[in-house]
Design a protein around this motif. Structure first.
Motif, PDB file in Angstrom:
ATOM      1  N   UNK A   1       0.826  -1.212   0.000  1.00 59.04           N
ATOM      2  CA  UNK A   1       0.000   0.000   0.000  1.00 59.04           C
ATOM      3  C   UNK A   1       0.852   1.250   0.000  1.00 59.04           C
ATOM      4  N   UNK A   2       2.189   1.089  -0.010  1.00 62.13           N
ATOM      5  CA  UNK A   2       3.068   2.254   0.044  1.00 62.13           C
ATOM      6  C   UNK A   2       4.460   1.888  -0.462  1.00 62.13           C
ATOM      7  N   UNK A   3       5.171   2.892  -0.926  1.00 65.57           N
ATOM      8  CA  UNK A   3       6.596   2.783  -1.237  1.00 65.57           C
ATOM      9  C   UNK A   3       7.349   3.547  -0.156  1.00 65.57           C
ATOM     10  N   UNK A   4       8.402   2.957   0.377  1.00 63.55           N
ATOM     11  CA  UNK A   4       9.216   3.653   1.367  1.00 63.55           C
ATOM     12  C   UNK A   4      10.673   3.229   1.198  1.00 63.55           C
ATOM     13  N   UNK A   5      11.518   3.677   2.098  1.00 61.19           N
ATOM     14  CA  UNK A   5      12.949   3.355   1.995  1.00 61.19           C
ATOM     15  C   UNK A   5      13.222   1.866   2.168  1.00 61.19           C
ATOM     16  N   UNK A   6      12.326   1.173   2.827  1.00 60.78           N
ATOM     17  CA  UNK A   6      12.519  -0.260   3.065  1.00 60.78           C
ATOM     18  C   UNK A   6      12.061  -1.106   1.879  1.00 60.78           C
ATOM     19  N   UNK A   7      11.136  -0.561   1.084  1.00 58.24           N
ATOM     20  CA  UNK A   7      10.647  -1.287  -0.079  1.00 58.24           C
ATOM     21  C   UNK A   7      10.370  -0.278  -1.203  1.00 58.24           C
ATOM     22  N   UNK A   8      11.453   0.232  -1.811  1.00 58.75           N
ATOM     23  CA  UNK A   8      11.290   1.280  -2.825  1.00 58.75           C
ATOM     24  C   UNK A   8      10.755   0.778  -4.156  1.00 58.75           C
ATOM     25  N   UNK A   9      10.778  -0.553  -4.358  1.00 62.64           N
ATOM     26  CA  UNK A   9      10.385  -1.095  -5.662  1.00 62.64           C
ATOM     27  C   UNK A   9       9.013  -1.773  -5.627  1.00 62.64           C
ATOM     28  N   UNK A  10       8.166  -1.360  -4.696  1.00 61.11           N
ATOM     29  CA  UNK A  10       6.858  -2.010  -4.562  1.00 61.11           C
ATOM     30  C   UNK A  10       5.877  -1.520  -5.620  1.00 61.11           C
ATOM     31  N   UNK A  11       4.972  -2.416  -6.029  1.00 62.27           N
ATOM     32  CA  UNK A  11       3.765  -2.016  -6.745  1.00 62.27           C
ATOM     33  C   UNK A  11       2.808  -1.455  -5.694  1.00 62.27           C
ATOM     34  N   UNK A  12       2.260  -0.288  -5.921  1.00 58.91           N
ATOM     35  CA  UNK A  12       1.390   0.340  -4.930  1.00 58.91           C
ATOM     36  C   UNK A  12      -0.067   0.114  -5.314  1.00 58.91           C
ATOM     37  N   UNK A  13      -0.841  -0.371  -4.341  1.00 60.97           N
ATOM     38  CA  UNK A  13      -2.274  -0.567  -4.537  1.00 60.97           C
ATOM     39  C   UNK A  13      -2.978  -0.489  -3.193  1.00 60.97           C
ATOM     40  N   UNK A  14      -4.269  -0.148  -3.180  1.00 61.60           N
ATOM     41  CA  UNK A  14      -4.988   0.005  -1.904  1.00 61.60           C
ATOM     42  C   UNK A  14      -4.970  -1.287  -1.088  1.00 61.60           C
ATOM     43  N   UNK A  15      -4.977  -1.123   0.218  1.00 63.35           N
ATOM     44  CA  UNK A  15      -4.959  -2.261   1.137  1.00 63.35           C
ATOM     45  C   UNK A  15      -6.247  -2.278   1.956  1.00 63.35           C
ATOM     46  N   UNK A  16      -6.594  -3.438   2.489  1.00 60.36           N
ATOM     47  CA  UNK A  16      -7.697  -3.547   3.438  1.00 60.36           C
ATOM     48  C   UNK A  16      -7.178  -4.256   4.674  1.00 60.36           C
ATOM     49  N   UNK A  17      -7.850  -4.074   5.793  1.00 64.89           N
ATOM     50  CA  UNK A  17      -7.375  -4.682   7.033  1.00 64.89           C
ATOM     51  C   UNK A  17      -7.673  -6.176   7.088  1.00 64.89           C
ATOM     52  N   UNK A  18      -8.620  -6.644   6.280  1.00 68.39           N
ATOM     53  CA  UNK A  18      -8.922  -8.078   6.227  1.00 68.39           C
ATOM     54  C   UNK A  18      -9.522  -8.393   4.862  1.00 68.39           C
ATOM     55  N   UNK A  19      -9.546  -9.656   4.523  1.00 69.30           N
ATOM     56  CA  UNK A  19     -10.169 -10.098   3.277  1.00 69.30           C
ATOM     57  C   UNK A  19      -9.280 -10.000   2.060  1.00 69.30           C
TER      58      UNK A  19
END
Length: 418
Positions: free
Chosen positions: A223-241
């Motif tokens: 759900x985010x790009x940051x210094x720990x995972x700069x190469x992530x695909x970003x997409x909305x997240x949900x808390x469950x399901x």
């Protein structure tokens, strides 16, 4: 192969061949959980004295097995097998608080029940007192629970000749997995890891230090790009399901598979540990040119013939062929009812049934931790995956179970696409 072996052995013994039923050929919902088979077996094979249940990888030495069965009285409520038990309550057995006195059979070794017991069990089913668990996870354990409910005096009888590991005195034992050809190249496989910013520090470094270093094609979906995972695909997240998130992974993966002419997609949680080498060997037995879904099978309300269904549980890892990925995202055939719908139950269960794809179960995938399984159960197989980083050191799990198998792979130069 197993059926042919039994017939050949029966001919050599100058005995009538046992009646052999392949449950997947029957139109019986949830037949793998055993209970739905019982009424059919009793009605169809009225004169049989014993009923033996096993898996396709069970090795049967017919003469030895018949000799063992002859030692027991068939007019009693009796069943025999290789007994397993839980050391503590475990998630795969619904956290039931059974102790060592409650034993269940190792189904890959096979187990036998008398016709007398079968009759008693069927009577119980017909009186509609059967268990109606919401989820079916471990067929042999749940069948043992059902037997105990029917008659608390009926306990599994352990027979040492029904073995976990092959030896000269074994009547049955599980055959280890053997590849069907040359190992699939990691170049032909794409790994999609579901994660979120909350776990970038806690989980992703472990994955990168263990199995992911052998994955040539891998993407992290967060759900985010940051210094720990700069190469992530970003997409909305949900808390469950996570249905919408996983569906979006399928959409992105379909593009990548086509662009790079890849054959397989593996969808993984960020707390799933794999052996990449074993996974690649497993895939030698399957055709990537047809729609296929492979993983660990669970069942939801299988006693309900209208609404019950099977699905592949996501935590163990799910393998999809490229044609199936394309079919699932084509024309919105698997659009999620809501973003928080359980992704594995809907996408790898209901959706697969809707588009007419039969899921493929492999006992090499594991939804839980090594400690959640009986030691003898794991001794008879080569696991492909385990799931959950809870109350254990995941690096140690990888080192103990998978590092030896993976050491023959080259550490891959990553192909990252954003």
């Amino acid at each position: 192969m197993l059926k042919a072996s039994i017939v050949e052995q029966a001919d050599g013994l100058d005995k009538d061949s046992p009646k052999i039923i392949l449950s997947h050929e029957l139109n019986i919902n949830g037949s793998w959980t055993i209970v739905p088979l019982l009424d059919f077996l009793l009605d169809t094979y009225k004169t049989s004295k014993w009923f033996f249940f096993c898996l396709e990888n069970t090795v049967i030495r017919l003469n030895k097995l018949l000799s063992i069965l002859s030692k027991f009285k068939v007019n009693k409520n009796l069943w025999i097998g290789h007994a397993l038990y839980d050391h503590e309550p475990t998630i795969i057995h619904h956290f039931a608080d059974h102790n060592k006195k409650f034993k269940y059979p190792h189904i890959a070794s096979g187990f036998a029940i008398t016709s007398t017991l079968l009759t008693s069990l069927v009577k119980n089913i017909n009186e509609d007192e059967r268990s109606k668990d919401m989820f079916s996870i471990d067929a042999s354990y749940e069948f043992a629970s059902f037997v105990l409910k029917v008659d608390k005096g009926v306990r599994l009888t352990h027979v040492s000749e029904i073995c976990i590991v092959s030896s000269s005195n074994c009547a049955t034992y599980p055959r280890f997995f053997h590849p069907c050809g040359s190992s699939v190249s990691p170049e032909n496989v794409y790994f999609a890891v579901k994660t979120c910013a909350k776990y970038h520090v806690e989980r992703i470094p472990i994955i990168k230090k263990t199995w992911a270093k052998y994955a040539t094609n891998i993407g992290y979906f967060s759900d985010a790009v940051d210094n720990y995972l700069p190469d992530a695909f970003v997409m909305p997240n949900t808390t469950y399901g996570h249905c919408a998130k996983t569906y979006n992974i399928l959409v992105e993966a379909d593009k990548i598979l086509k662009r790079r002419s890849l054959n397989w997609l593996i969808i993984s949680d960020d707390d799933t540990i794999f052996s990449v080498a074993r996974l690649l060997r497993l895939l030698t037995c399957y055709n990537s040119n047809i729609p296929l879904a492979i993983g660990e099978r669970y069942g939801f309300q299988l006693w309900n013939n209208i609404y019950g269904y099977e699905y592949l549980t996501g935590g163990a890892g799910v393998v999809l062929s490229a044609p199936l990925v394309h079919e699932m995202v084509k024309s919105g055939k698997c659009d999620c009812p809501s973003s928080s719908t359980p992704d594995d139950m809907y996408l790898f269960g209901i959706c697969l049934a809707r588009i007419g794809v039969q899921l493929v179960h492999s006992p090499m995938f594991h939804q839980a931790r090594p400690t959640d399984y009986a030691t003898a159960y794991l001794a008879s197989q080569e696991p492909v995956s385990f799931h959950k980083f809870w109350m254990l050191e995941p690096q140690m799990v990888y080192d103990e179970w998978f590092a030896e198998a993976d050491k023959f792979l080259s550490i891959s130069e990553k192909h990252i696409e954003l």
